[in-house]
Each structure stands twice: as C-alpha cells, then as structure tokens.
Design a protein around this motif. Sequence first.
Motif, mmCIF file in Angstrom:
data_model
loop_
_atom_site.group_PDB
_atom_site.id
_atom_site.type_symbol
_atom_site.label_atom_id
_atom_site.label_comp_id
_atom_site.label_asym_id
_atom_site.label_seq_id
_atom_site.Cartn_x
_atom_site.Cartn_y
_atom_site.Cartn_z
ATOM 1 N N ARG A 206 0.778 -1.538 0.365
ATOM 2 C CA ARG A 206 -0.308 0.163 0.439
ATOM 3 C C ARG A 206 0.956 1.291 -0.181
ATOM 4 N NH1 ARG A 206 -1.871 -3.093 4.005
ATOM 5 N NH2 ARG A 206 -1.788 -1.133 5.763
ATOM 6 N N LEU A 207 0.793 1.828 -1.018
ATOM 7 C CA LEU A 207 2.020 2.588 -1.213
ATOM 8 C C LEU A 207 0.951 4.297 -1.164
ATOM 9 C CD1 LEU A 207 4.386 1.789 -3.422
ATOM 10 C CD2 LEU A 207 4.172 1.406 -1.393
ATOM 11 N N VAL A 214 3.131 19.629 -10.072
ATOM 12 C CA VAL A 214 3.404 20.461 -11.796
ATOM 13 C C VAL A 214 3.445 20.288 -12.670
ATOM 14 C CG1 VAL A 214 5.575 20.967 -12.165
ATOM 15 C CG2 VAL A 214 6.013 21.675 -9.553
ATOM 16 N N ASP A 215 3.184 20.445 -13.368
ATOM 17 C CA ASP A 215 2.866 19.886 -14.513
ATOM 18 C C ASP A 215 4.232 20.149 -15.447
ATOM 19 O OD1 ASP A 215 1.657 18.900 -16.312
ATOM 20 O OD2 ASP A 215 0.431 20.324 -17.613
ATOM 21 N N SER A 216 4.680 19.124 -15.341
ATOM 22 C CA SER A 216 6.092 19.114 -16.190
ATOM 23 C C SER A 216 6.146 17.757 -16.408
ATOM 24 C CB SER A 216 7.681 19.930 -15.172
ATOM 25 O OG SER A 216 7.913 18.310 -14.161
ATOM 26 N N TRP A 217 7.524 17.479 -16.804
ATOM 27 C CA TRP A 217 8.177 16.209 -18.048
ATOM 28 C C TRP A 217 8.141 15.253 -17.112
ATOM 29 C CZ3 TRP A 217 13.028 14.602 -17.591
ATOM 30 C CH2 TRP A 217 13.354 13.278 -18.057
ATOM 31 N N THR A 218 9.039 16.244 -15.896
ATOM 32 C CA THR A 218 10.231 15.378 -14.880
ATOM 33 C C THR A 218 9.014 14.126 -13.732
ATOM 34 O OG1 THR A 218 11.971 16.875 -14.959
ATOM 35 C CG2 THR A 218 11.819 15.231 -12.794
ATOM 36 N N PHE A 219 8.074 15.599 -13.819
ATOM 37 C CA PHE A 219 6.921 14.306 -12.856
ATOM 38 C C PHE A 219 6.164 13.470 -13.491
ATOM 39 C CE2 PHE A 219 8.336 18.467 -10.403
ATOM 40 C CZ PHE A 219 8.656 18.253 -9.097
ATOM 41 N N ARG A 220 5.782 14.196 -14.270
ATOM 42 C CA ARG A 220 4.382 12.937 -15.098
ATOM 43 C C ARG A 220 5.004 11.656 -15.203
ATOM 44 N NH1 ARG A 220 3.232 17.853 -18.159
ATOM 45 N NH2 ARG A 220 5.047 17.215 -19.783
ATOM 46 N N GLU A 221 6.704 11.561 -15.348
ATOM 47 C CA GLU A 221 7.948 10.648 -15.485
ATOM 48 C C GLU A 221 7.365 10.130 -14.773
ATOM 49 O OE1 GLU A 221 9.418 9.053 -18.675
ATOM 50 O OE2 GLU A 221 7.896 9.834 -19.547
ATOM 51 N N ARG A 222 7.877 10.665 -13.835
ATOM 52 C CA ARG A 222 7.998 9.190 -11.792
ATOM 53 C C ARG A 222 6.960 9.149 -11.337
ATOM 54 N NH1 ARG A 222 11.079 14.678 -8.143
ATOM 55 N NH2 ARG A 222 12.824 14.505 -9.347
ATOM 56 N N ALA A 223 5.678 9.856 -12.060
ATOM 57 C CA ALA A 223 4.558 9.160 -11.403
ATOM 58 C C ALA A 223 4.035 7.966 -12.647
ATOM 59 C CB ALA A 223 3.601 9.894 -12.224
ATOM 60 N N ARG A 224 4.183 7.979 -13.836
ATOM 61 C CA ARG A 224 4.141 7.088 -14.481
ATOM 62 C C ARG A 224 5.054 5.589 -13.969
ATOM 63 N NH1 ARG A 224 6.633 4.730 -17.987
ATOM 64 N NH2 ARG A 224 8.842 6.309 -17.752
ATOM 65 N N ALA A 225 6.220 5.989 -13.934
ATOM 66 C CA ALA A 225 6.857 4.483 -13.545
ATOM 67 C C ALA A 225 6.752 3.910 -12.078
ATOM 68 C CB ALA A 225 8.831 4.972 -13.159
ATOM 69 N N LEU A 226 6.139 4.751 -11.818
ATOM 70 C CA LEU A 226 5.829 4.512 -9.521
ATOM 71 C C LEU A 226 4.996 3.608 -10.230
ATOM 72 C CD1 LEU A 226 5.636 4.411 -6.838
ATOM 73 C CD2 LEU A 226 4.633 6.601 -6.794
ATOM 74 N N ALA A 227 3.235 3.773 -10.481
ATOM 75 C CA ALA A 227 2.705 3.645 -10.831
ATOM 76 C C ALA A 227 2.800 2.031 -11.767
ATOM 77 C CB ALA A 227 0.949 3.834 -11.769
ATOM 78 N N GLU A 228 3.725 2.062 -13.125
ATOM 79 C CA GLU A 228 4.513 0.337 -13.288
ATOM 80 C C GLU A 228 4.749 -0.421 -12.190
ATOM 81 O OE1 GLU A 228 7.613 0.895 -16.302
ATOM 82 O OE2 GLU A 228 5.620 0.970 -17.990
ATOM 83 N N GLU A 229 5.389 -0.282 -11.913
ATOM 84 C CA GLU A 229 5.992 -1.295 -10.653
ATOM 85 C C GLU A 229 5.136 -1.310 -9.986
ATOM 86 O OE1 GLU A 229 8.875 -1.807 -10.547
ATOM 87 O OE2 GLU A 229 9.783 -1.504 -12.459
ATOM 88 N N ALA A 230 3.899 -0.646 -9.979
ATOM 89 C CA ALA A 230 3.549 -1.367 -8.803
ATOM 90 C C ALA A 230 2.214 -1.984 -9.108
ATOM 91 C CB ALA A 230 2.159 -0.091 -7.976
ATOM 92 N N ARG A 231 2.327 -1.312 -10.900
ATOM 93 C CA ARG A 231 1.038 -2.727 -11.494
ATOM 94 C C ARG A 231 1.749 -4.408 -11.469
ATOM 95 N NH1 ARG A 231 -0.121 2.124 -14.677
ATOM 96 N NH2 ARG A 231 1.509 1.057 -15.889
ATOM 97 N N GLY A 232 2.967 -4.300 -11.743
ATOM 98 C CA GLY A 232 3.731 -4.968 -11.482
ATOM 99 C C GLY A 232 4.131 -7.458 -10.532
ATOM 100 N N GLY A 237 -0.685 -1.226 -4.667
ATOM 101 C CA GLY A 237 -1.489 -0.170 -5.573
ATOM 102 C C GLY A 237 -0.592 1.028 -5.180
ATOM 103 N N VAL A 238 -0.691 1.988 -5.901
ATOM 104 C CA VAL A 238 -0.085 3.771 -5.389
ATOM 105 C C VAL A 238 -1.650 4.789 -5.118
ATOM 106 C CG1 VAL A 238 0.820 5.299 -6.215
ATOM 107 C CG2 VAL A 238 1.649 2.727 -6.775
ATOM 108 N N ARG A 239 -2.242 5.039 -4.030
ATOM 109 C CA ARG A 239 -2.903 6.132 -3.965
ATOM 110 C C ARG A 239 -1.568 7.430 -4.003
ATOM 111 N NH1 ARG A 239 -5.934 7.733 1.584
ATOM 112 N NH2 ARG A 239 -6.612 10.116 0.994
#
Length: 361
Positions: A206-207, A214-232, A237-239
Amino acid sequence: MGTSAGRGGPGTSAAPPPRPGPDGAGAARPTSRDVARAAGVSQATVSLVLGDKWAGRVSERTADAVRAAARELGYRPNLAARSLRLGRTRTALLVVPSVTAEFFAGVYTGAARAAGDRGFGVVLYPSPGGTGPARDPFDPARASIDGVIASSMAAGALAAVRGGGLPLVMLDSGPGDPAAAATVNFDAGDGLRQAARHLLGLGHRRLAHLAADVDSWTFRERARALAEEARGVPGAGVRTERTALSVDAGRRAAERALTGPGPDPRPTALVCDDDVLAAGACKAARRLGLRVPQDVSVTGVGDLALATAVEPELTTVRLPAEAVGAAGMRALMAVLDGGAADDTTLPVRLVTRGSTGPPGG
C-alpha cells in the motif's frame, strides 16, 4: 603550424626580457607574440592552441610547448578583444525556476565550473513564473548573451529570453524538444522506479505518492514509473496525493494520505517527489503518533542536505545536479563552436537510509 616547438631548440628565440611599462616601472603584460617567440612558433599557432582549436591542426607536442610558454610568461589571452572579433560576449544565461532551491544551486555550480574552463561567465536568472513564461532580463537579449541554458522549464516559456534565435540547451525538461539545440536529462522515471522496487522488495503493497503539483515532464515520468512498478506486483497499489513543493504542504498531504476516509487501509509507505515533501511526511507521521519506518516508510528525491538532517535519515534518490549543469554548459559550448551536441541522459541512484524498512517492522 607544424614548426618544431621544443623550448631552446634550433631556430627558437629566447623569451624576451620584461619590458618597461608605460610609466617606466614594472613589466608590461606579455603578448601572444612573446609566447610565439618563446615557443618557437607563429602567433597563429598560439591563437589556435590557446583558443582550444588546435586538434588536427597542430601537434600535441607543439600545443604543450605553447601552453608551457604561456604559463612561464604569465600570459593571459585578451578575452575582450577575442569576443569583439568573434561577435560574442562570452556569457551564457542560466534560467531556473528558483535561486533558493539547493538543487538549482548545484546546477549553477556545475555550469559555472564548466564555463570557467572555457573563459565564459554565467548569468543566473530566476523565472518569476516558475515554469514560465520567463521575462527577458536584457534589452535586447542577443546584445548581452551568447546562449541560454534552462533547467526544469518548458521551452515555450523561454521565447522572450532567447531573443528569437539564441542557441538553447534544456536541462531536466524532457528529450527531443525541437526548440532546443540539445537536451540534458536525468533518467527521470528510474528514480521512483528504484524507490518502488526497494519498497516492494521490503514487502510494502500500500503505497501513497506525494506528487508535486507541477505540470512538467519530470514529474509525469516519475508518476508513470511508480504506477508501472506497482502494477507488476500482485496486491500492490498506489494512492496519489497532489501537493505544492514545501515542507508544510508535504505534511498536510501526508496527513491526508495517512488519515483519509474510505475503506482502504492506511498506506505503509509514502513515496515523495522531493526531499522537502519527504521531510513534511516525516513530520506528519510524528504528529499522528506513527514511527518512521516501523509504522510508515518514507522516500524522497534529491538527496539534499536535509536528507541527513532528519531523524531517521532519509532514503532518497540522488540527482547529480552539478553534473547536469556541467553537461549542459559543455553542450552549449559545442553548439557555439559550430558543432552539434548530442542529447544526454544521466543516471540517478537510490540511497537507502533509515527512513525505510519492512511494513510493521
């Protein structure tokens, strides 16, 4: 330019004695002609070597001899005259969202060091609007600077600063921007990917992601990578709790994540987009009577000074700020010299400390 350059060899004149200054006292400043005579080469060769344009045109032995003669005589190139000849100011503009953030101080330090190696100066300019748009601090910009480096900004925010044609190098802003002559980025997603793997490996499922608002590439990439790892990972899950970038905002976001209504159990780990948010998360845990890491683990990003000032010390992703600043400046220099600069991605590394442990440990 292939002239033999051994000091004292055939055809080499001895270094001239110091010449009186205009008032008859002291020595005049040595010139490139003095260096040429001391090294037994032409003034053109001196210019090539000291201008760092000798590769493939002058032998390494000759270049070493010219540099040795310049050091012995105390010769310093006239950068002002060279700038007038080349139509350059030998000044680069570094645009950052903030001059008070430790990360951007590191970016400036690296950029200034690389610039100094080439006789350039750096003007540091904070964008009043954060990610943009940035106002032009010069009138006109092209009369005052040779190129622009921008860290953690959107290219569209820099139209005024660029003066409609100055070369631009983007740092930590995403790859392949058509407005940029080159980009230098961290592996933005890999930092939170490493943090997620660390936490999941400890048994956390439970993460909660304290995500910078902040709407930037860096923070979008971080969110995507975190969600992708949790899905595996089955059962993980990530809240997400969005928050401004400050300790107090991070504290409030962590309190929401740890006490929020609903049937979901409390998260056992808080994954923060920045060390300042992680400091706020640790503060929230203490106020709620929770122990770090026994009741809740906390990770950050940045490896700022406060990462080792909090107790327990913070598990965080180290970002090489000075390295990205230096790489950006070297890329700009390559473009100004008429070459091409490759896009660069720098690795990041998770530093594990006492703020993370097994859930319920």
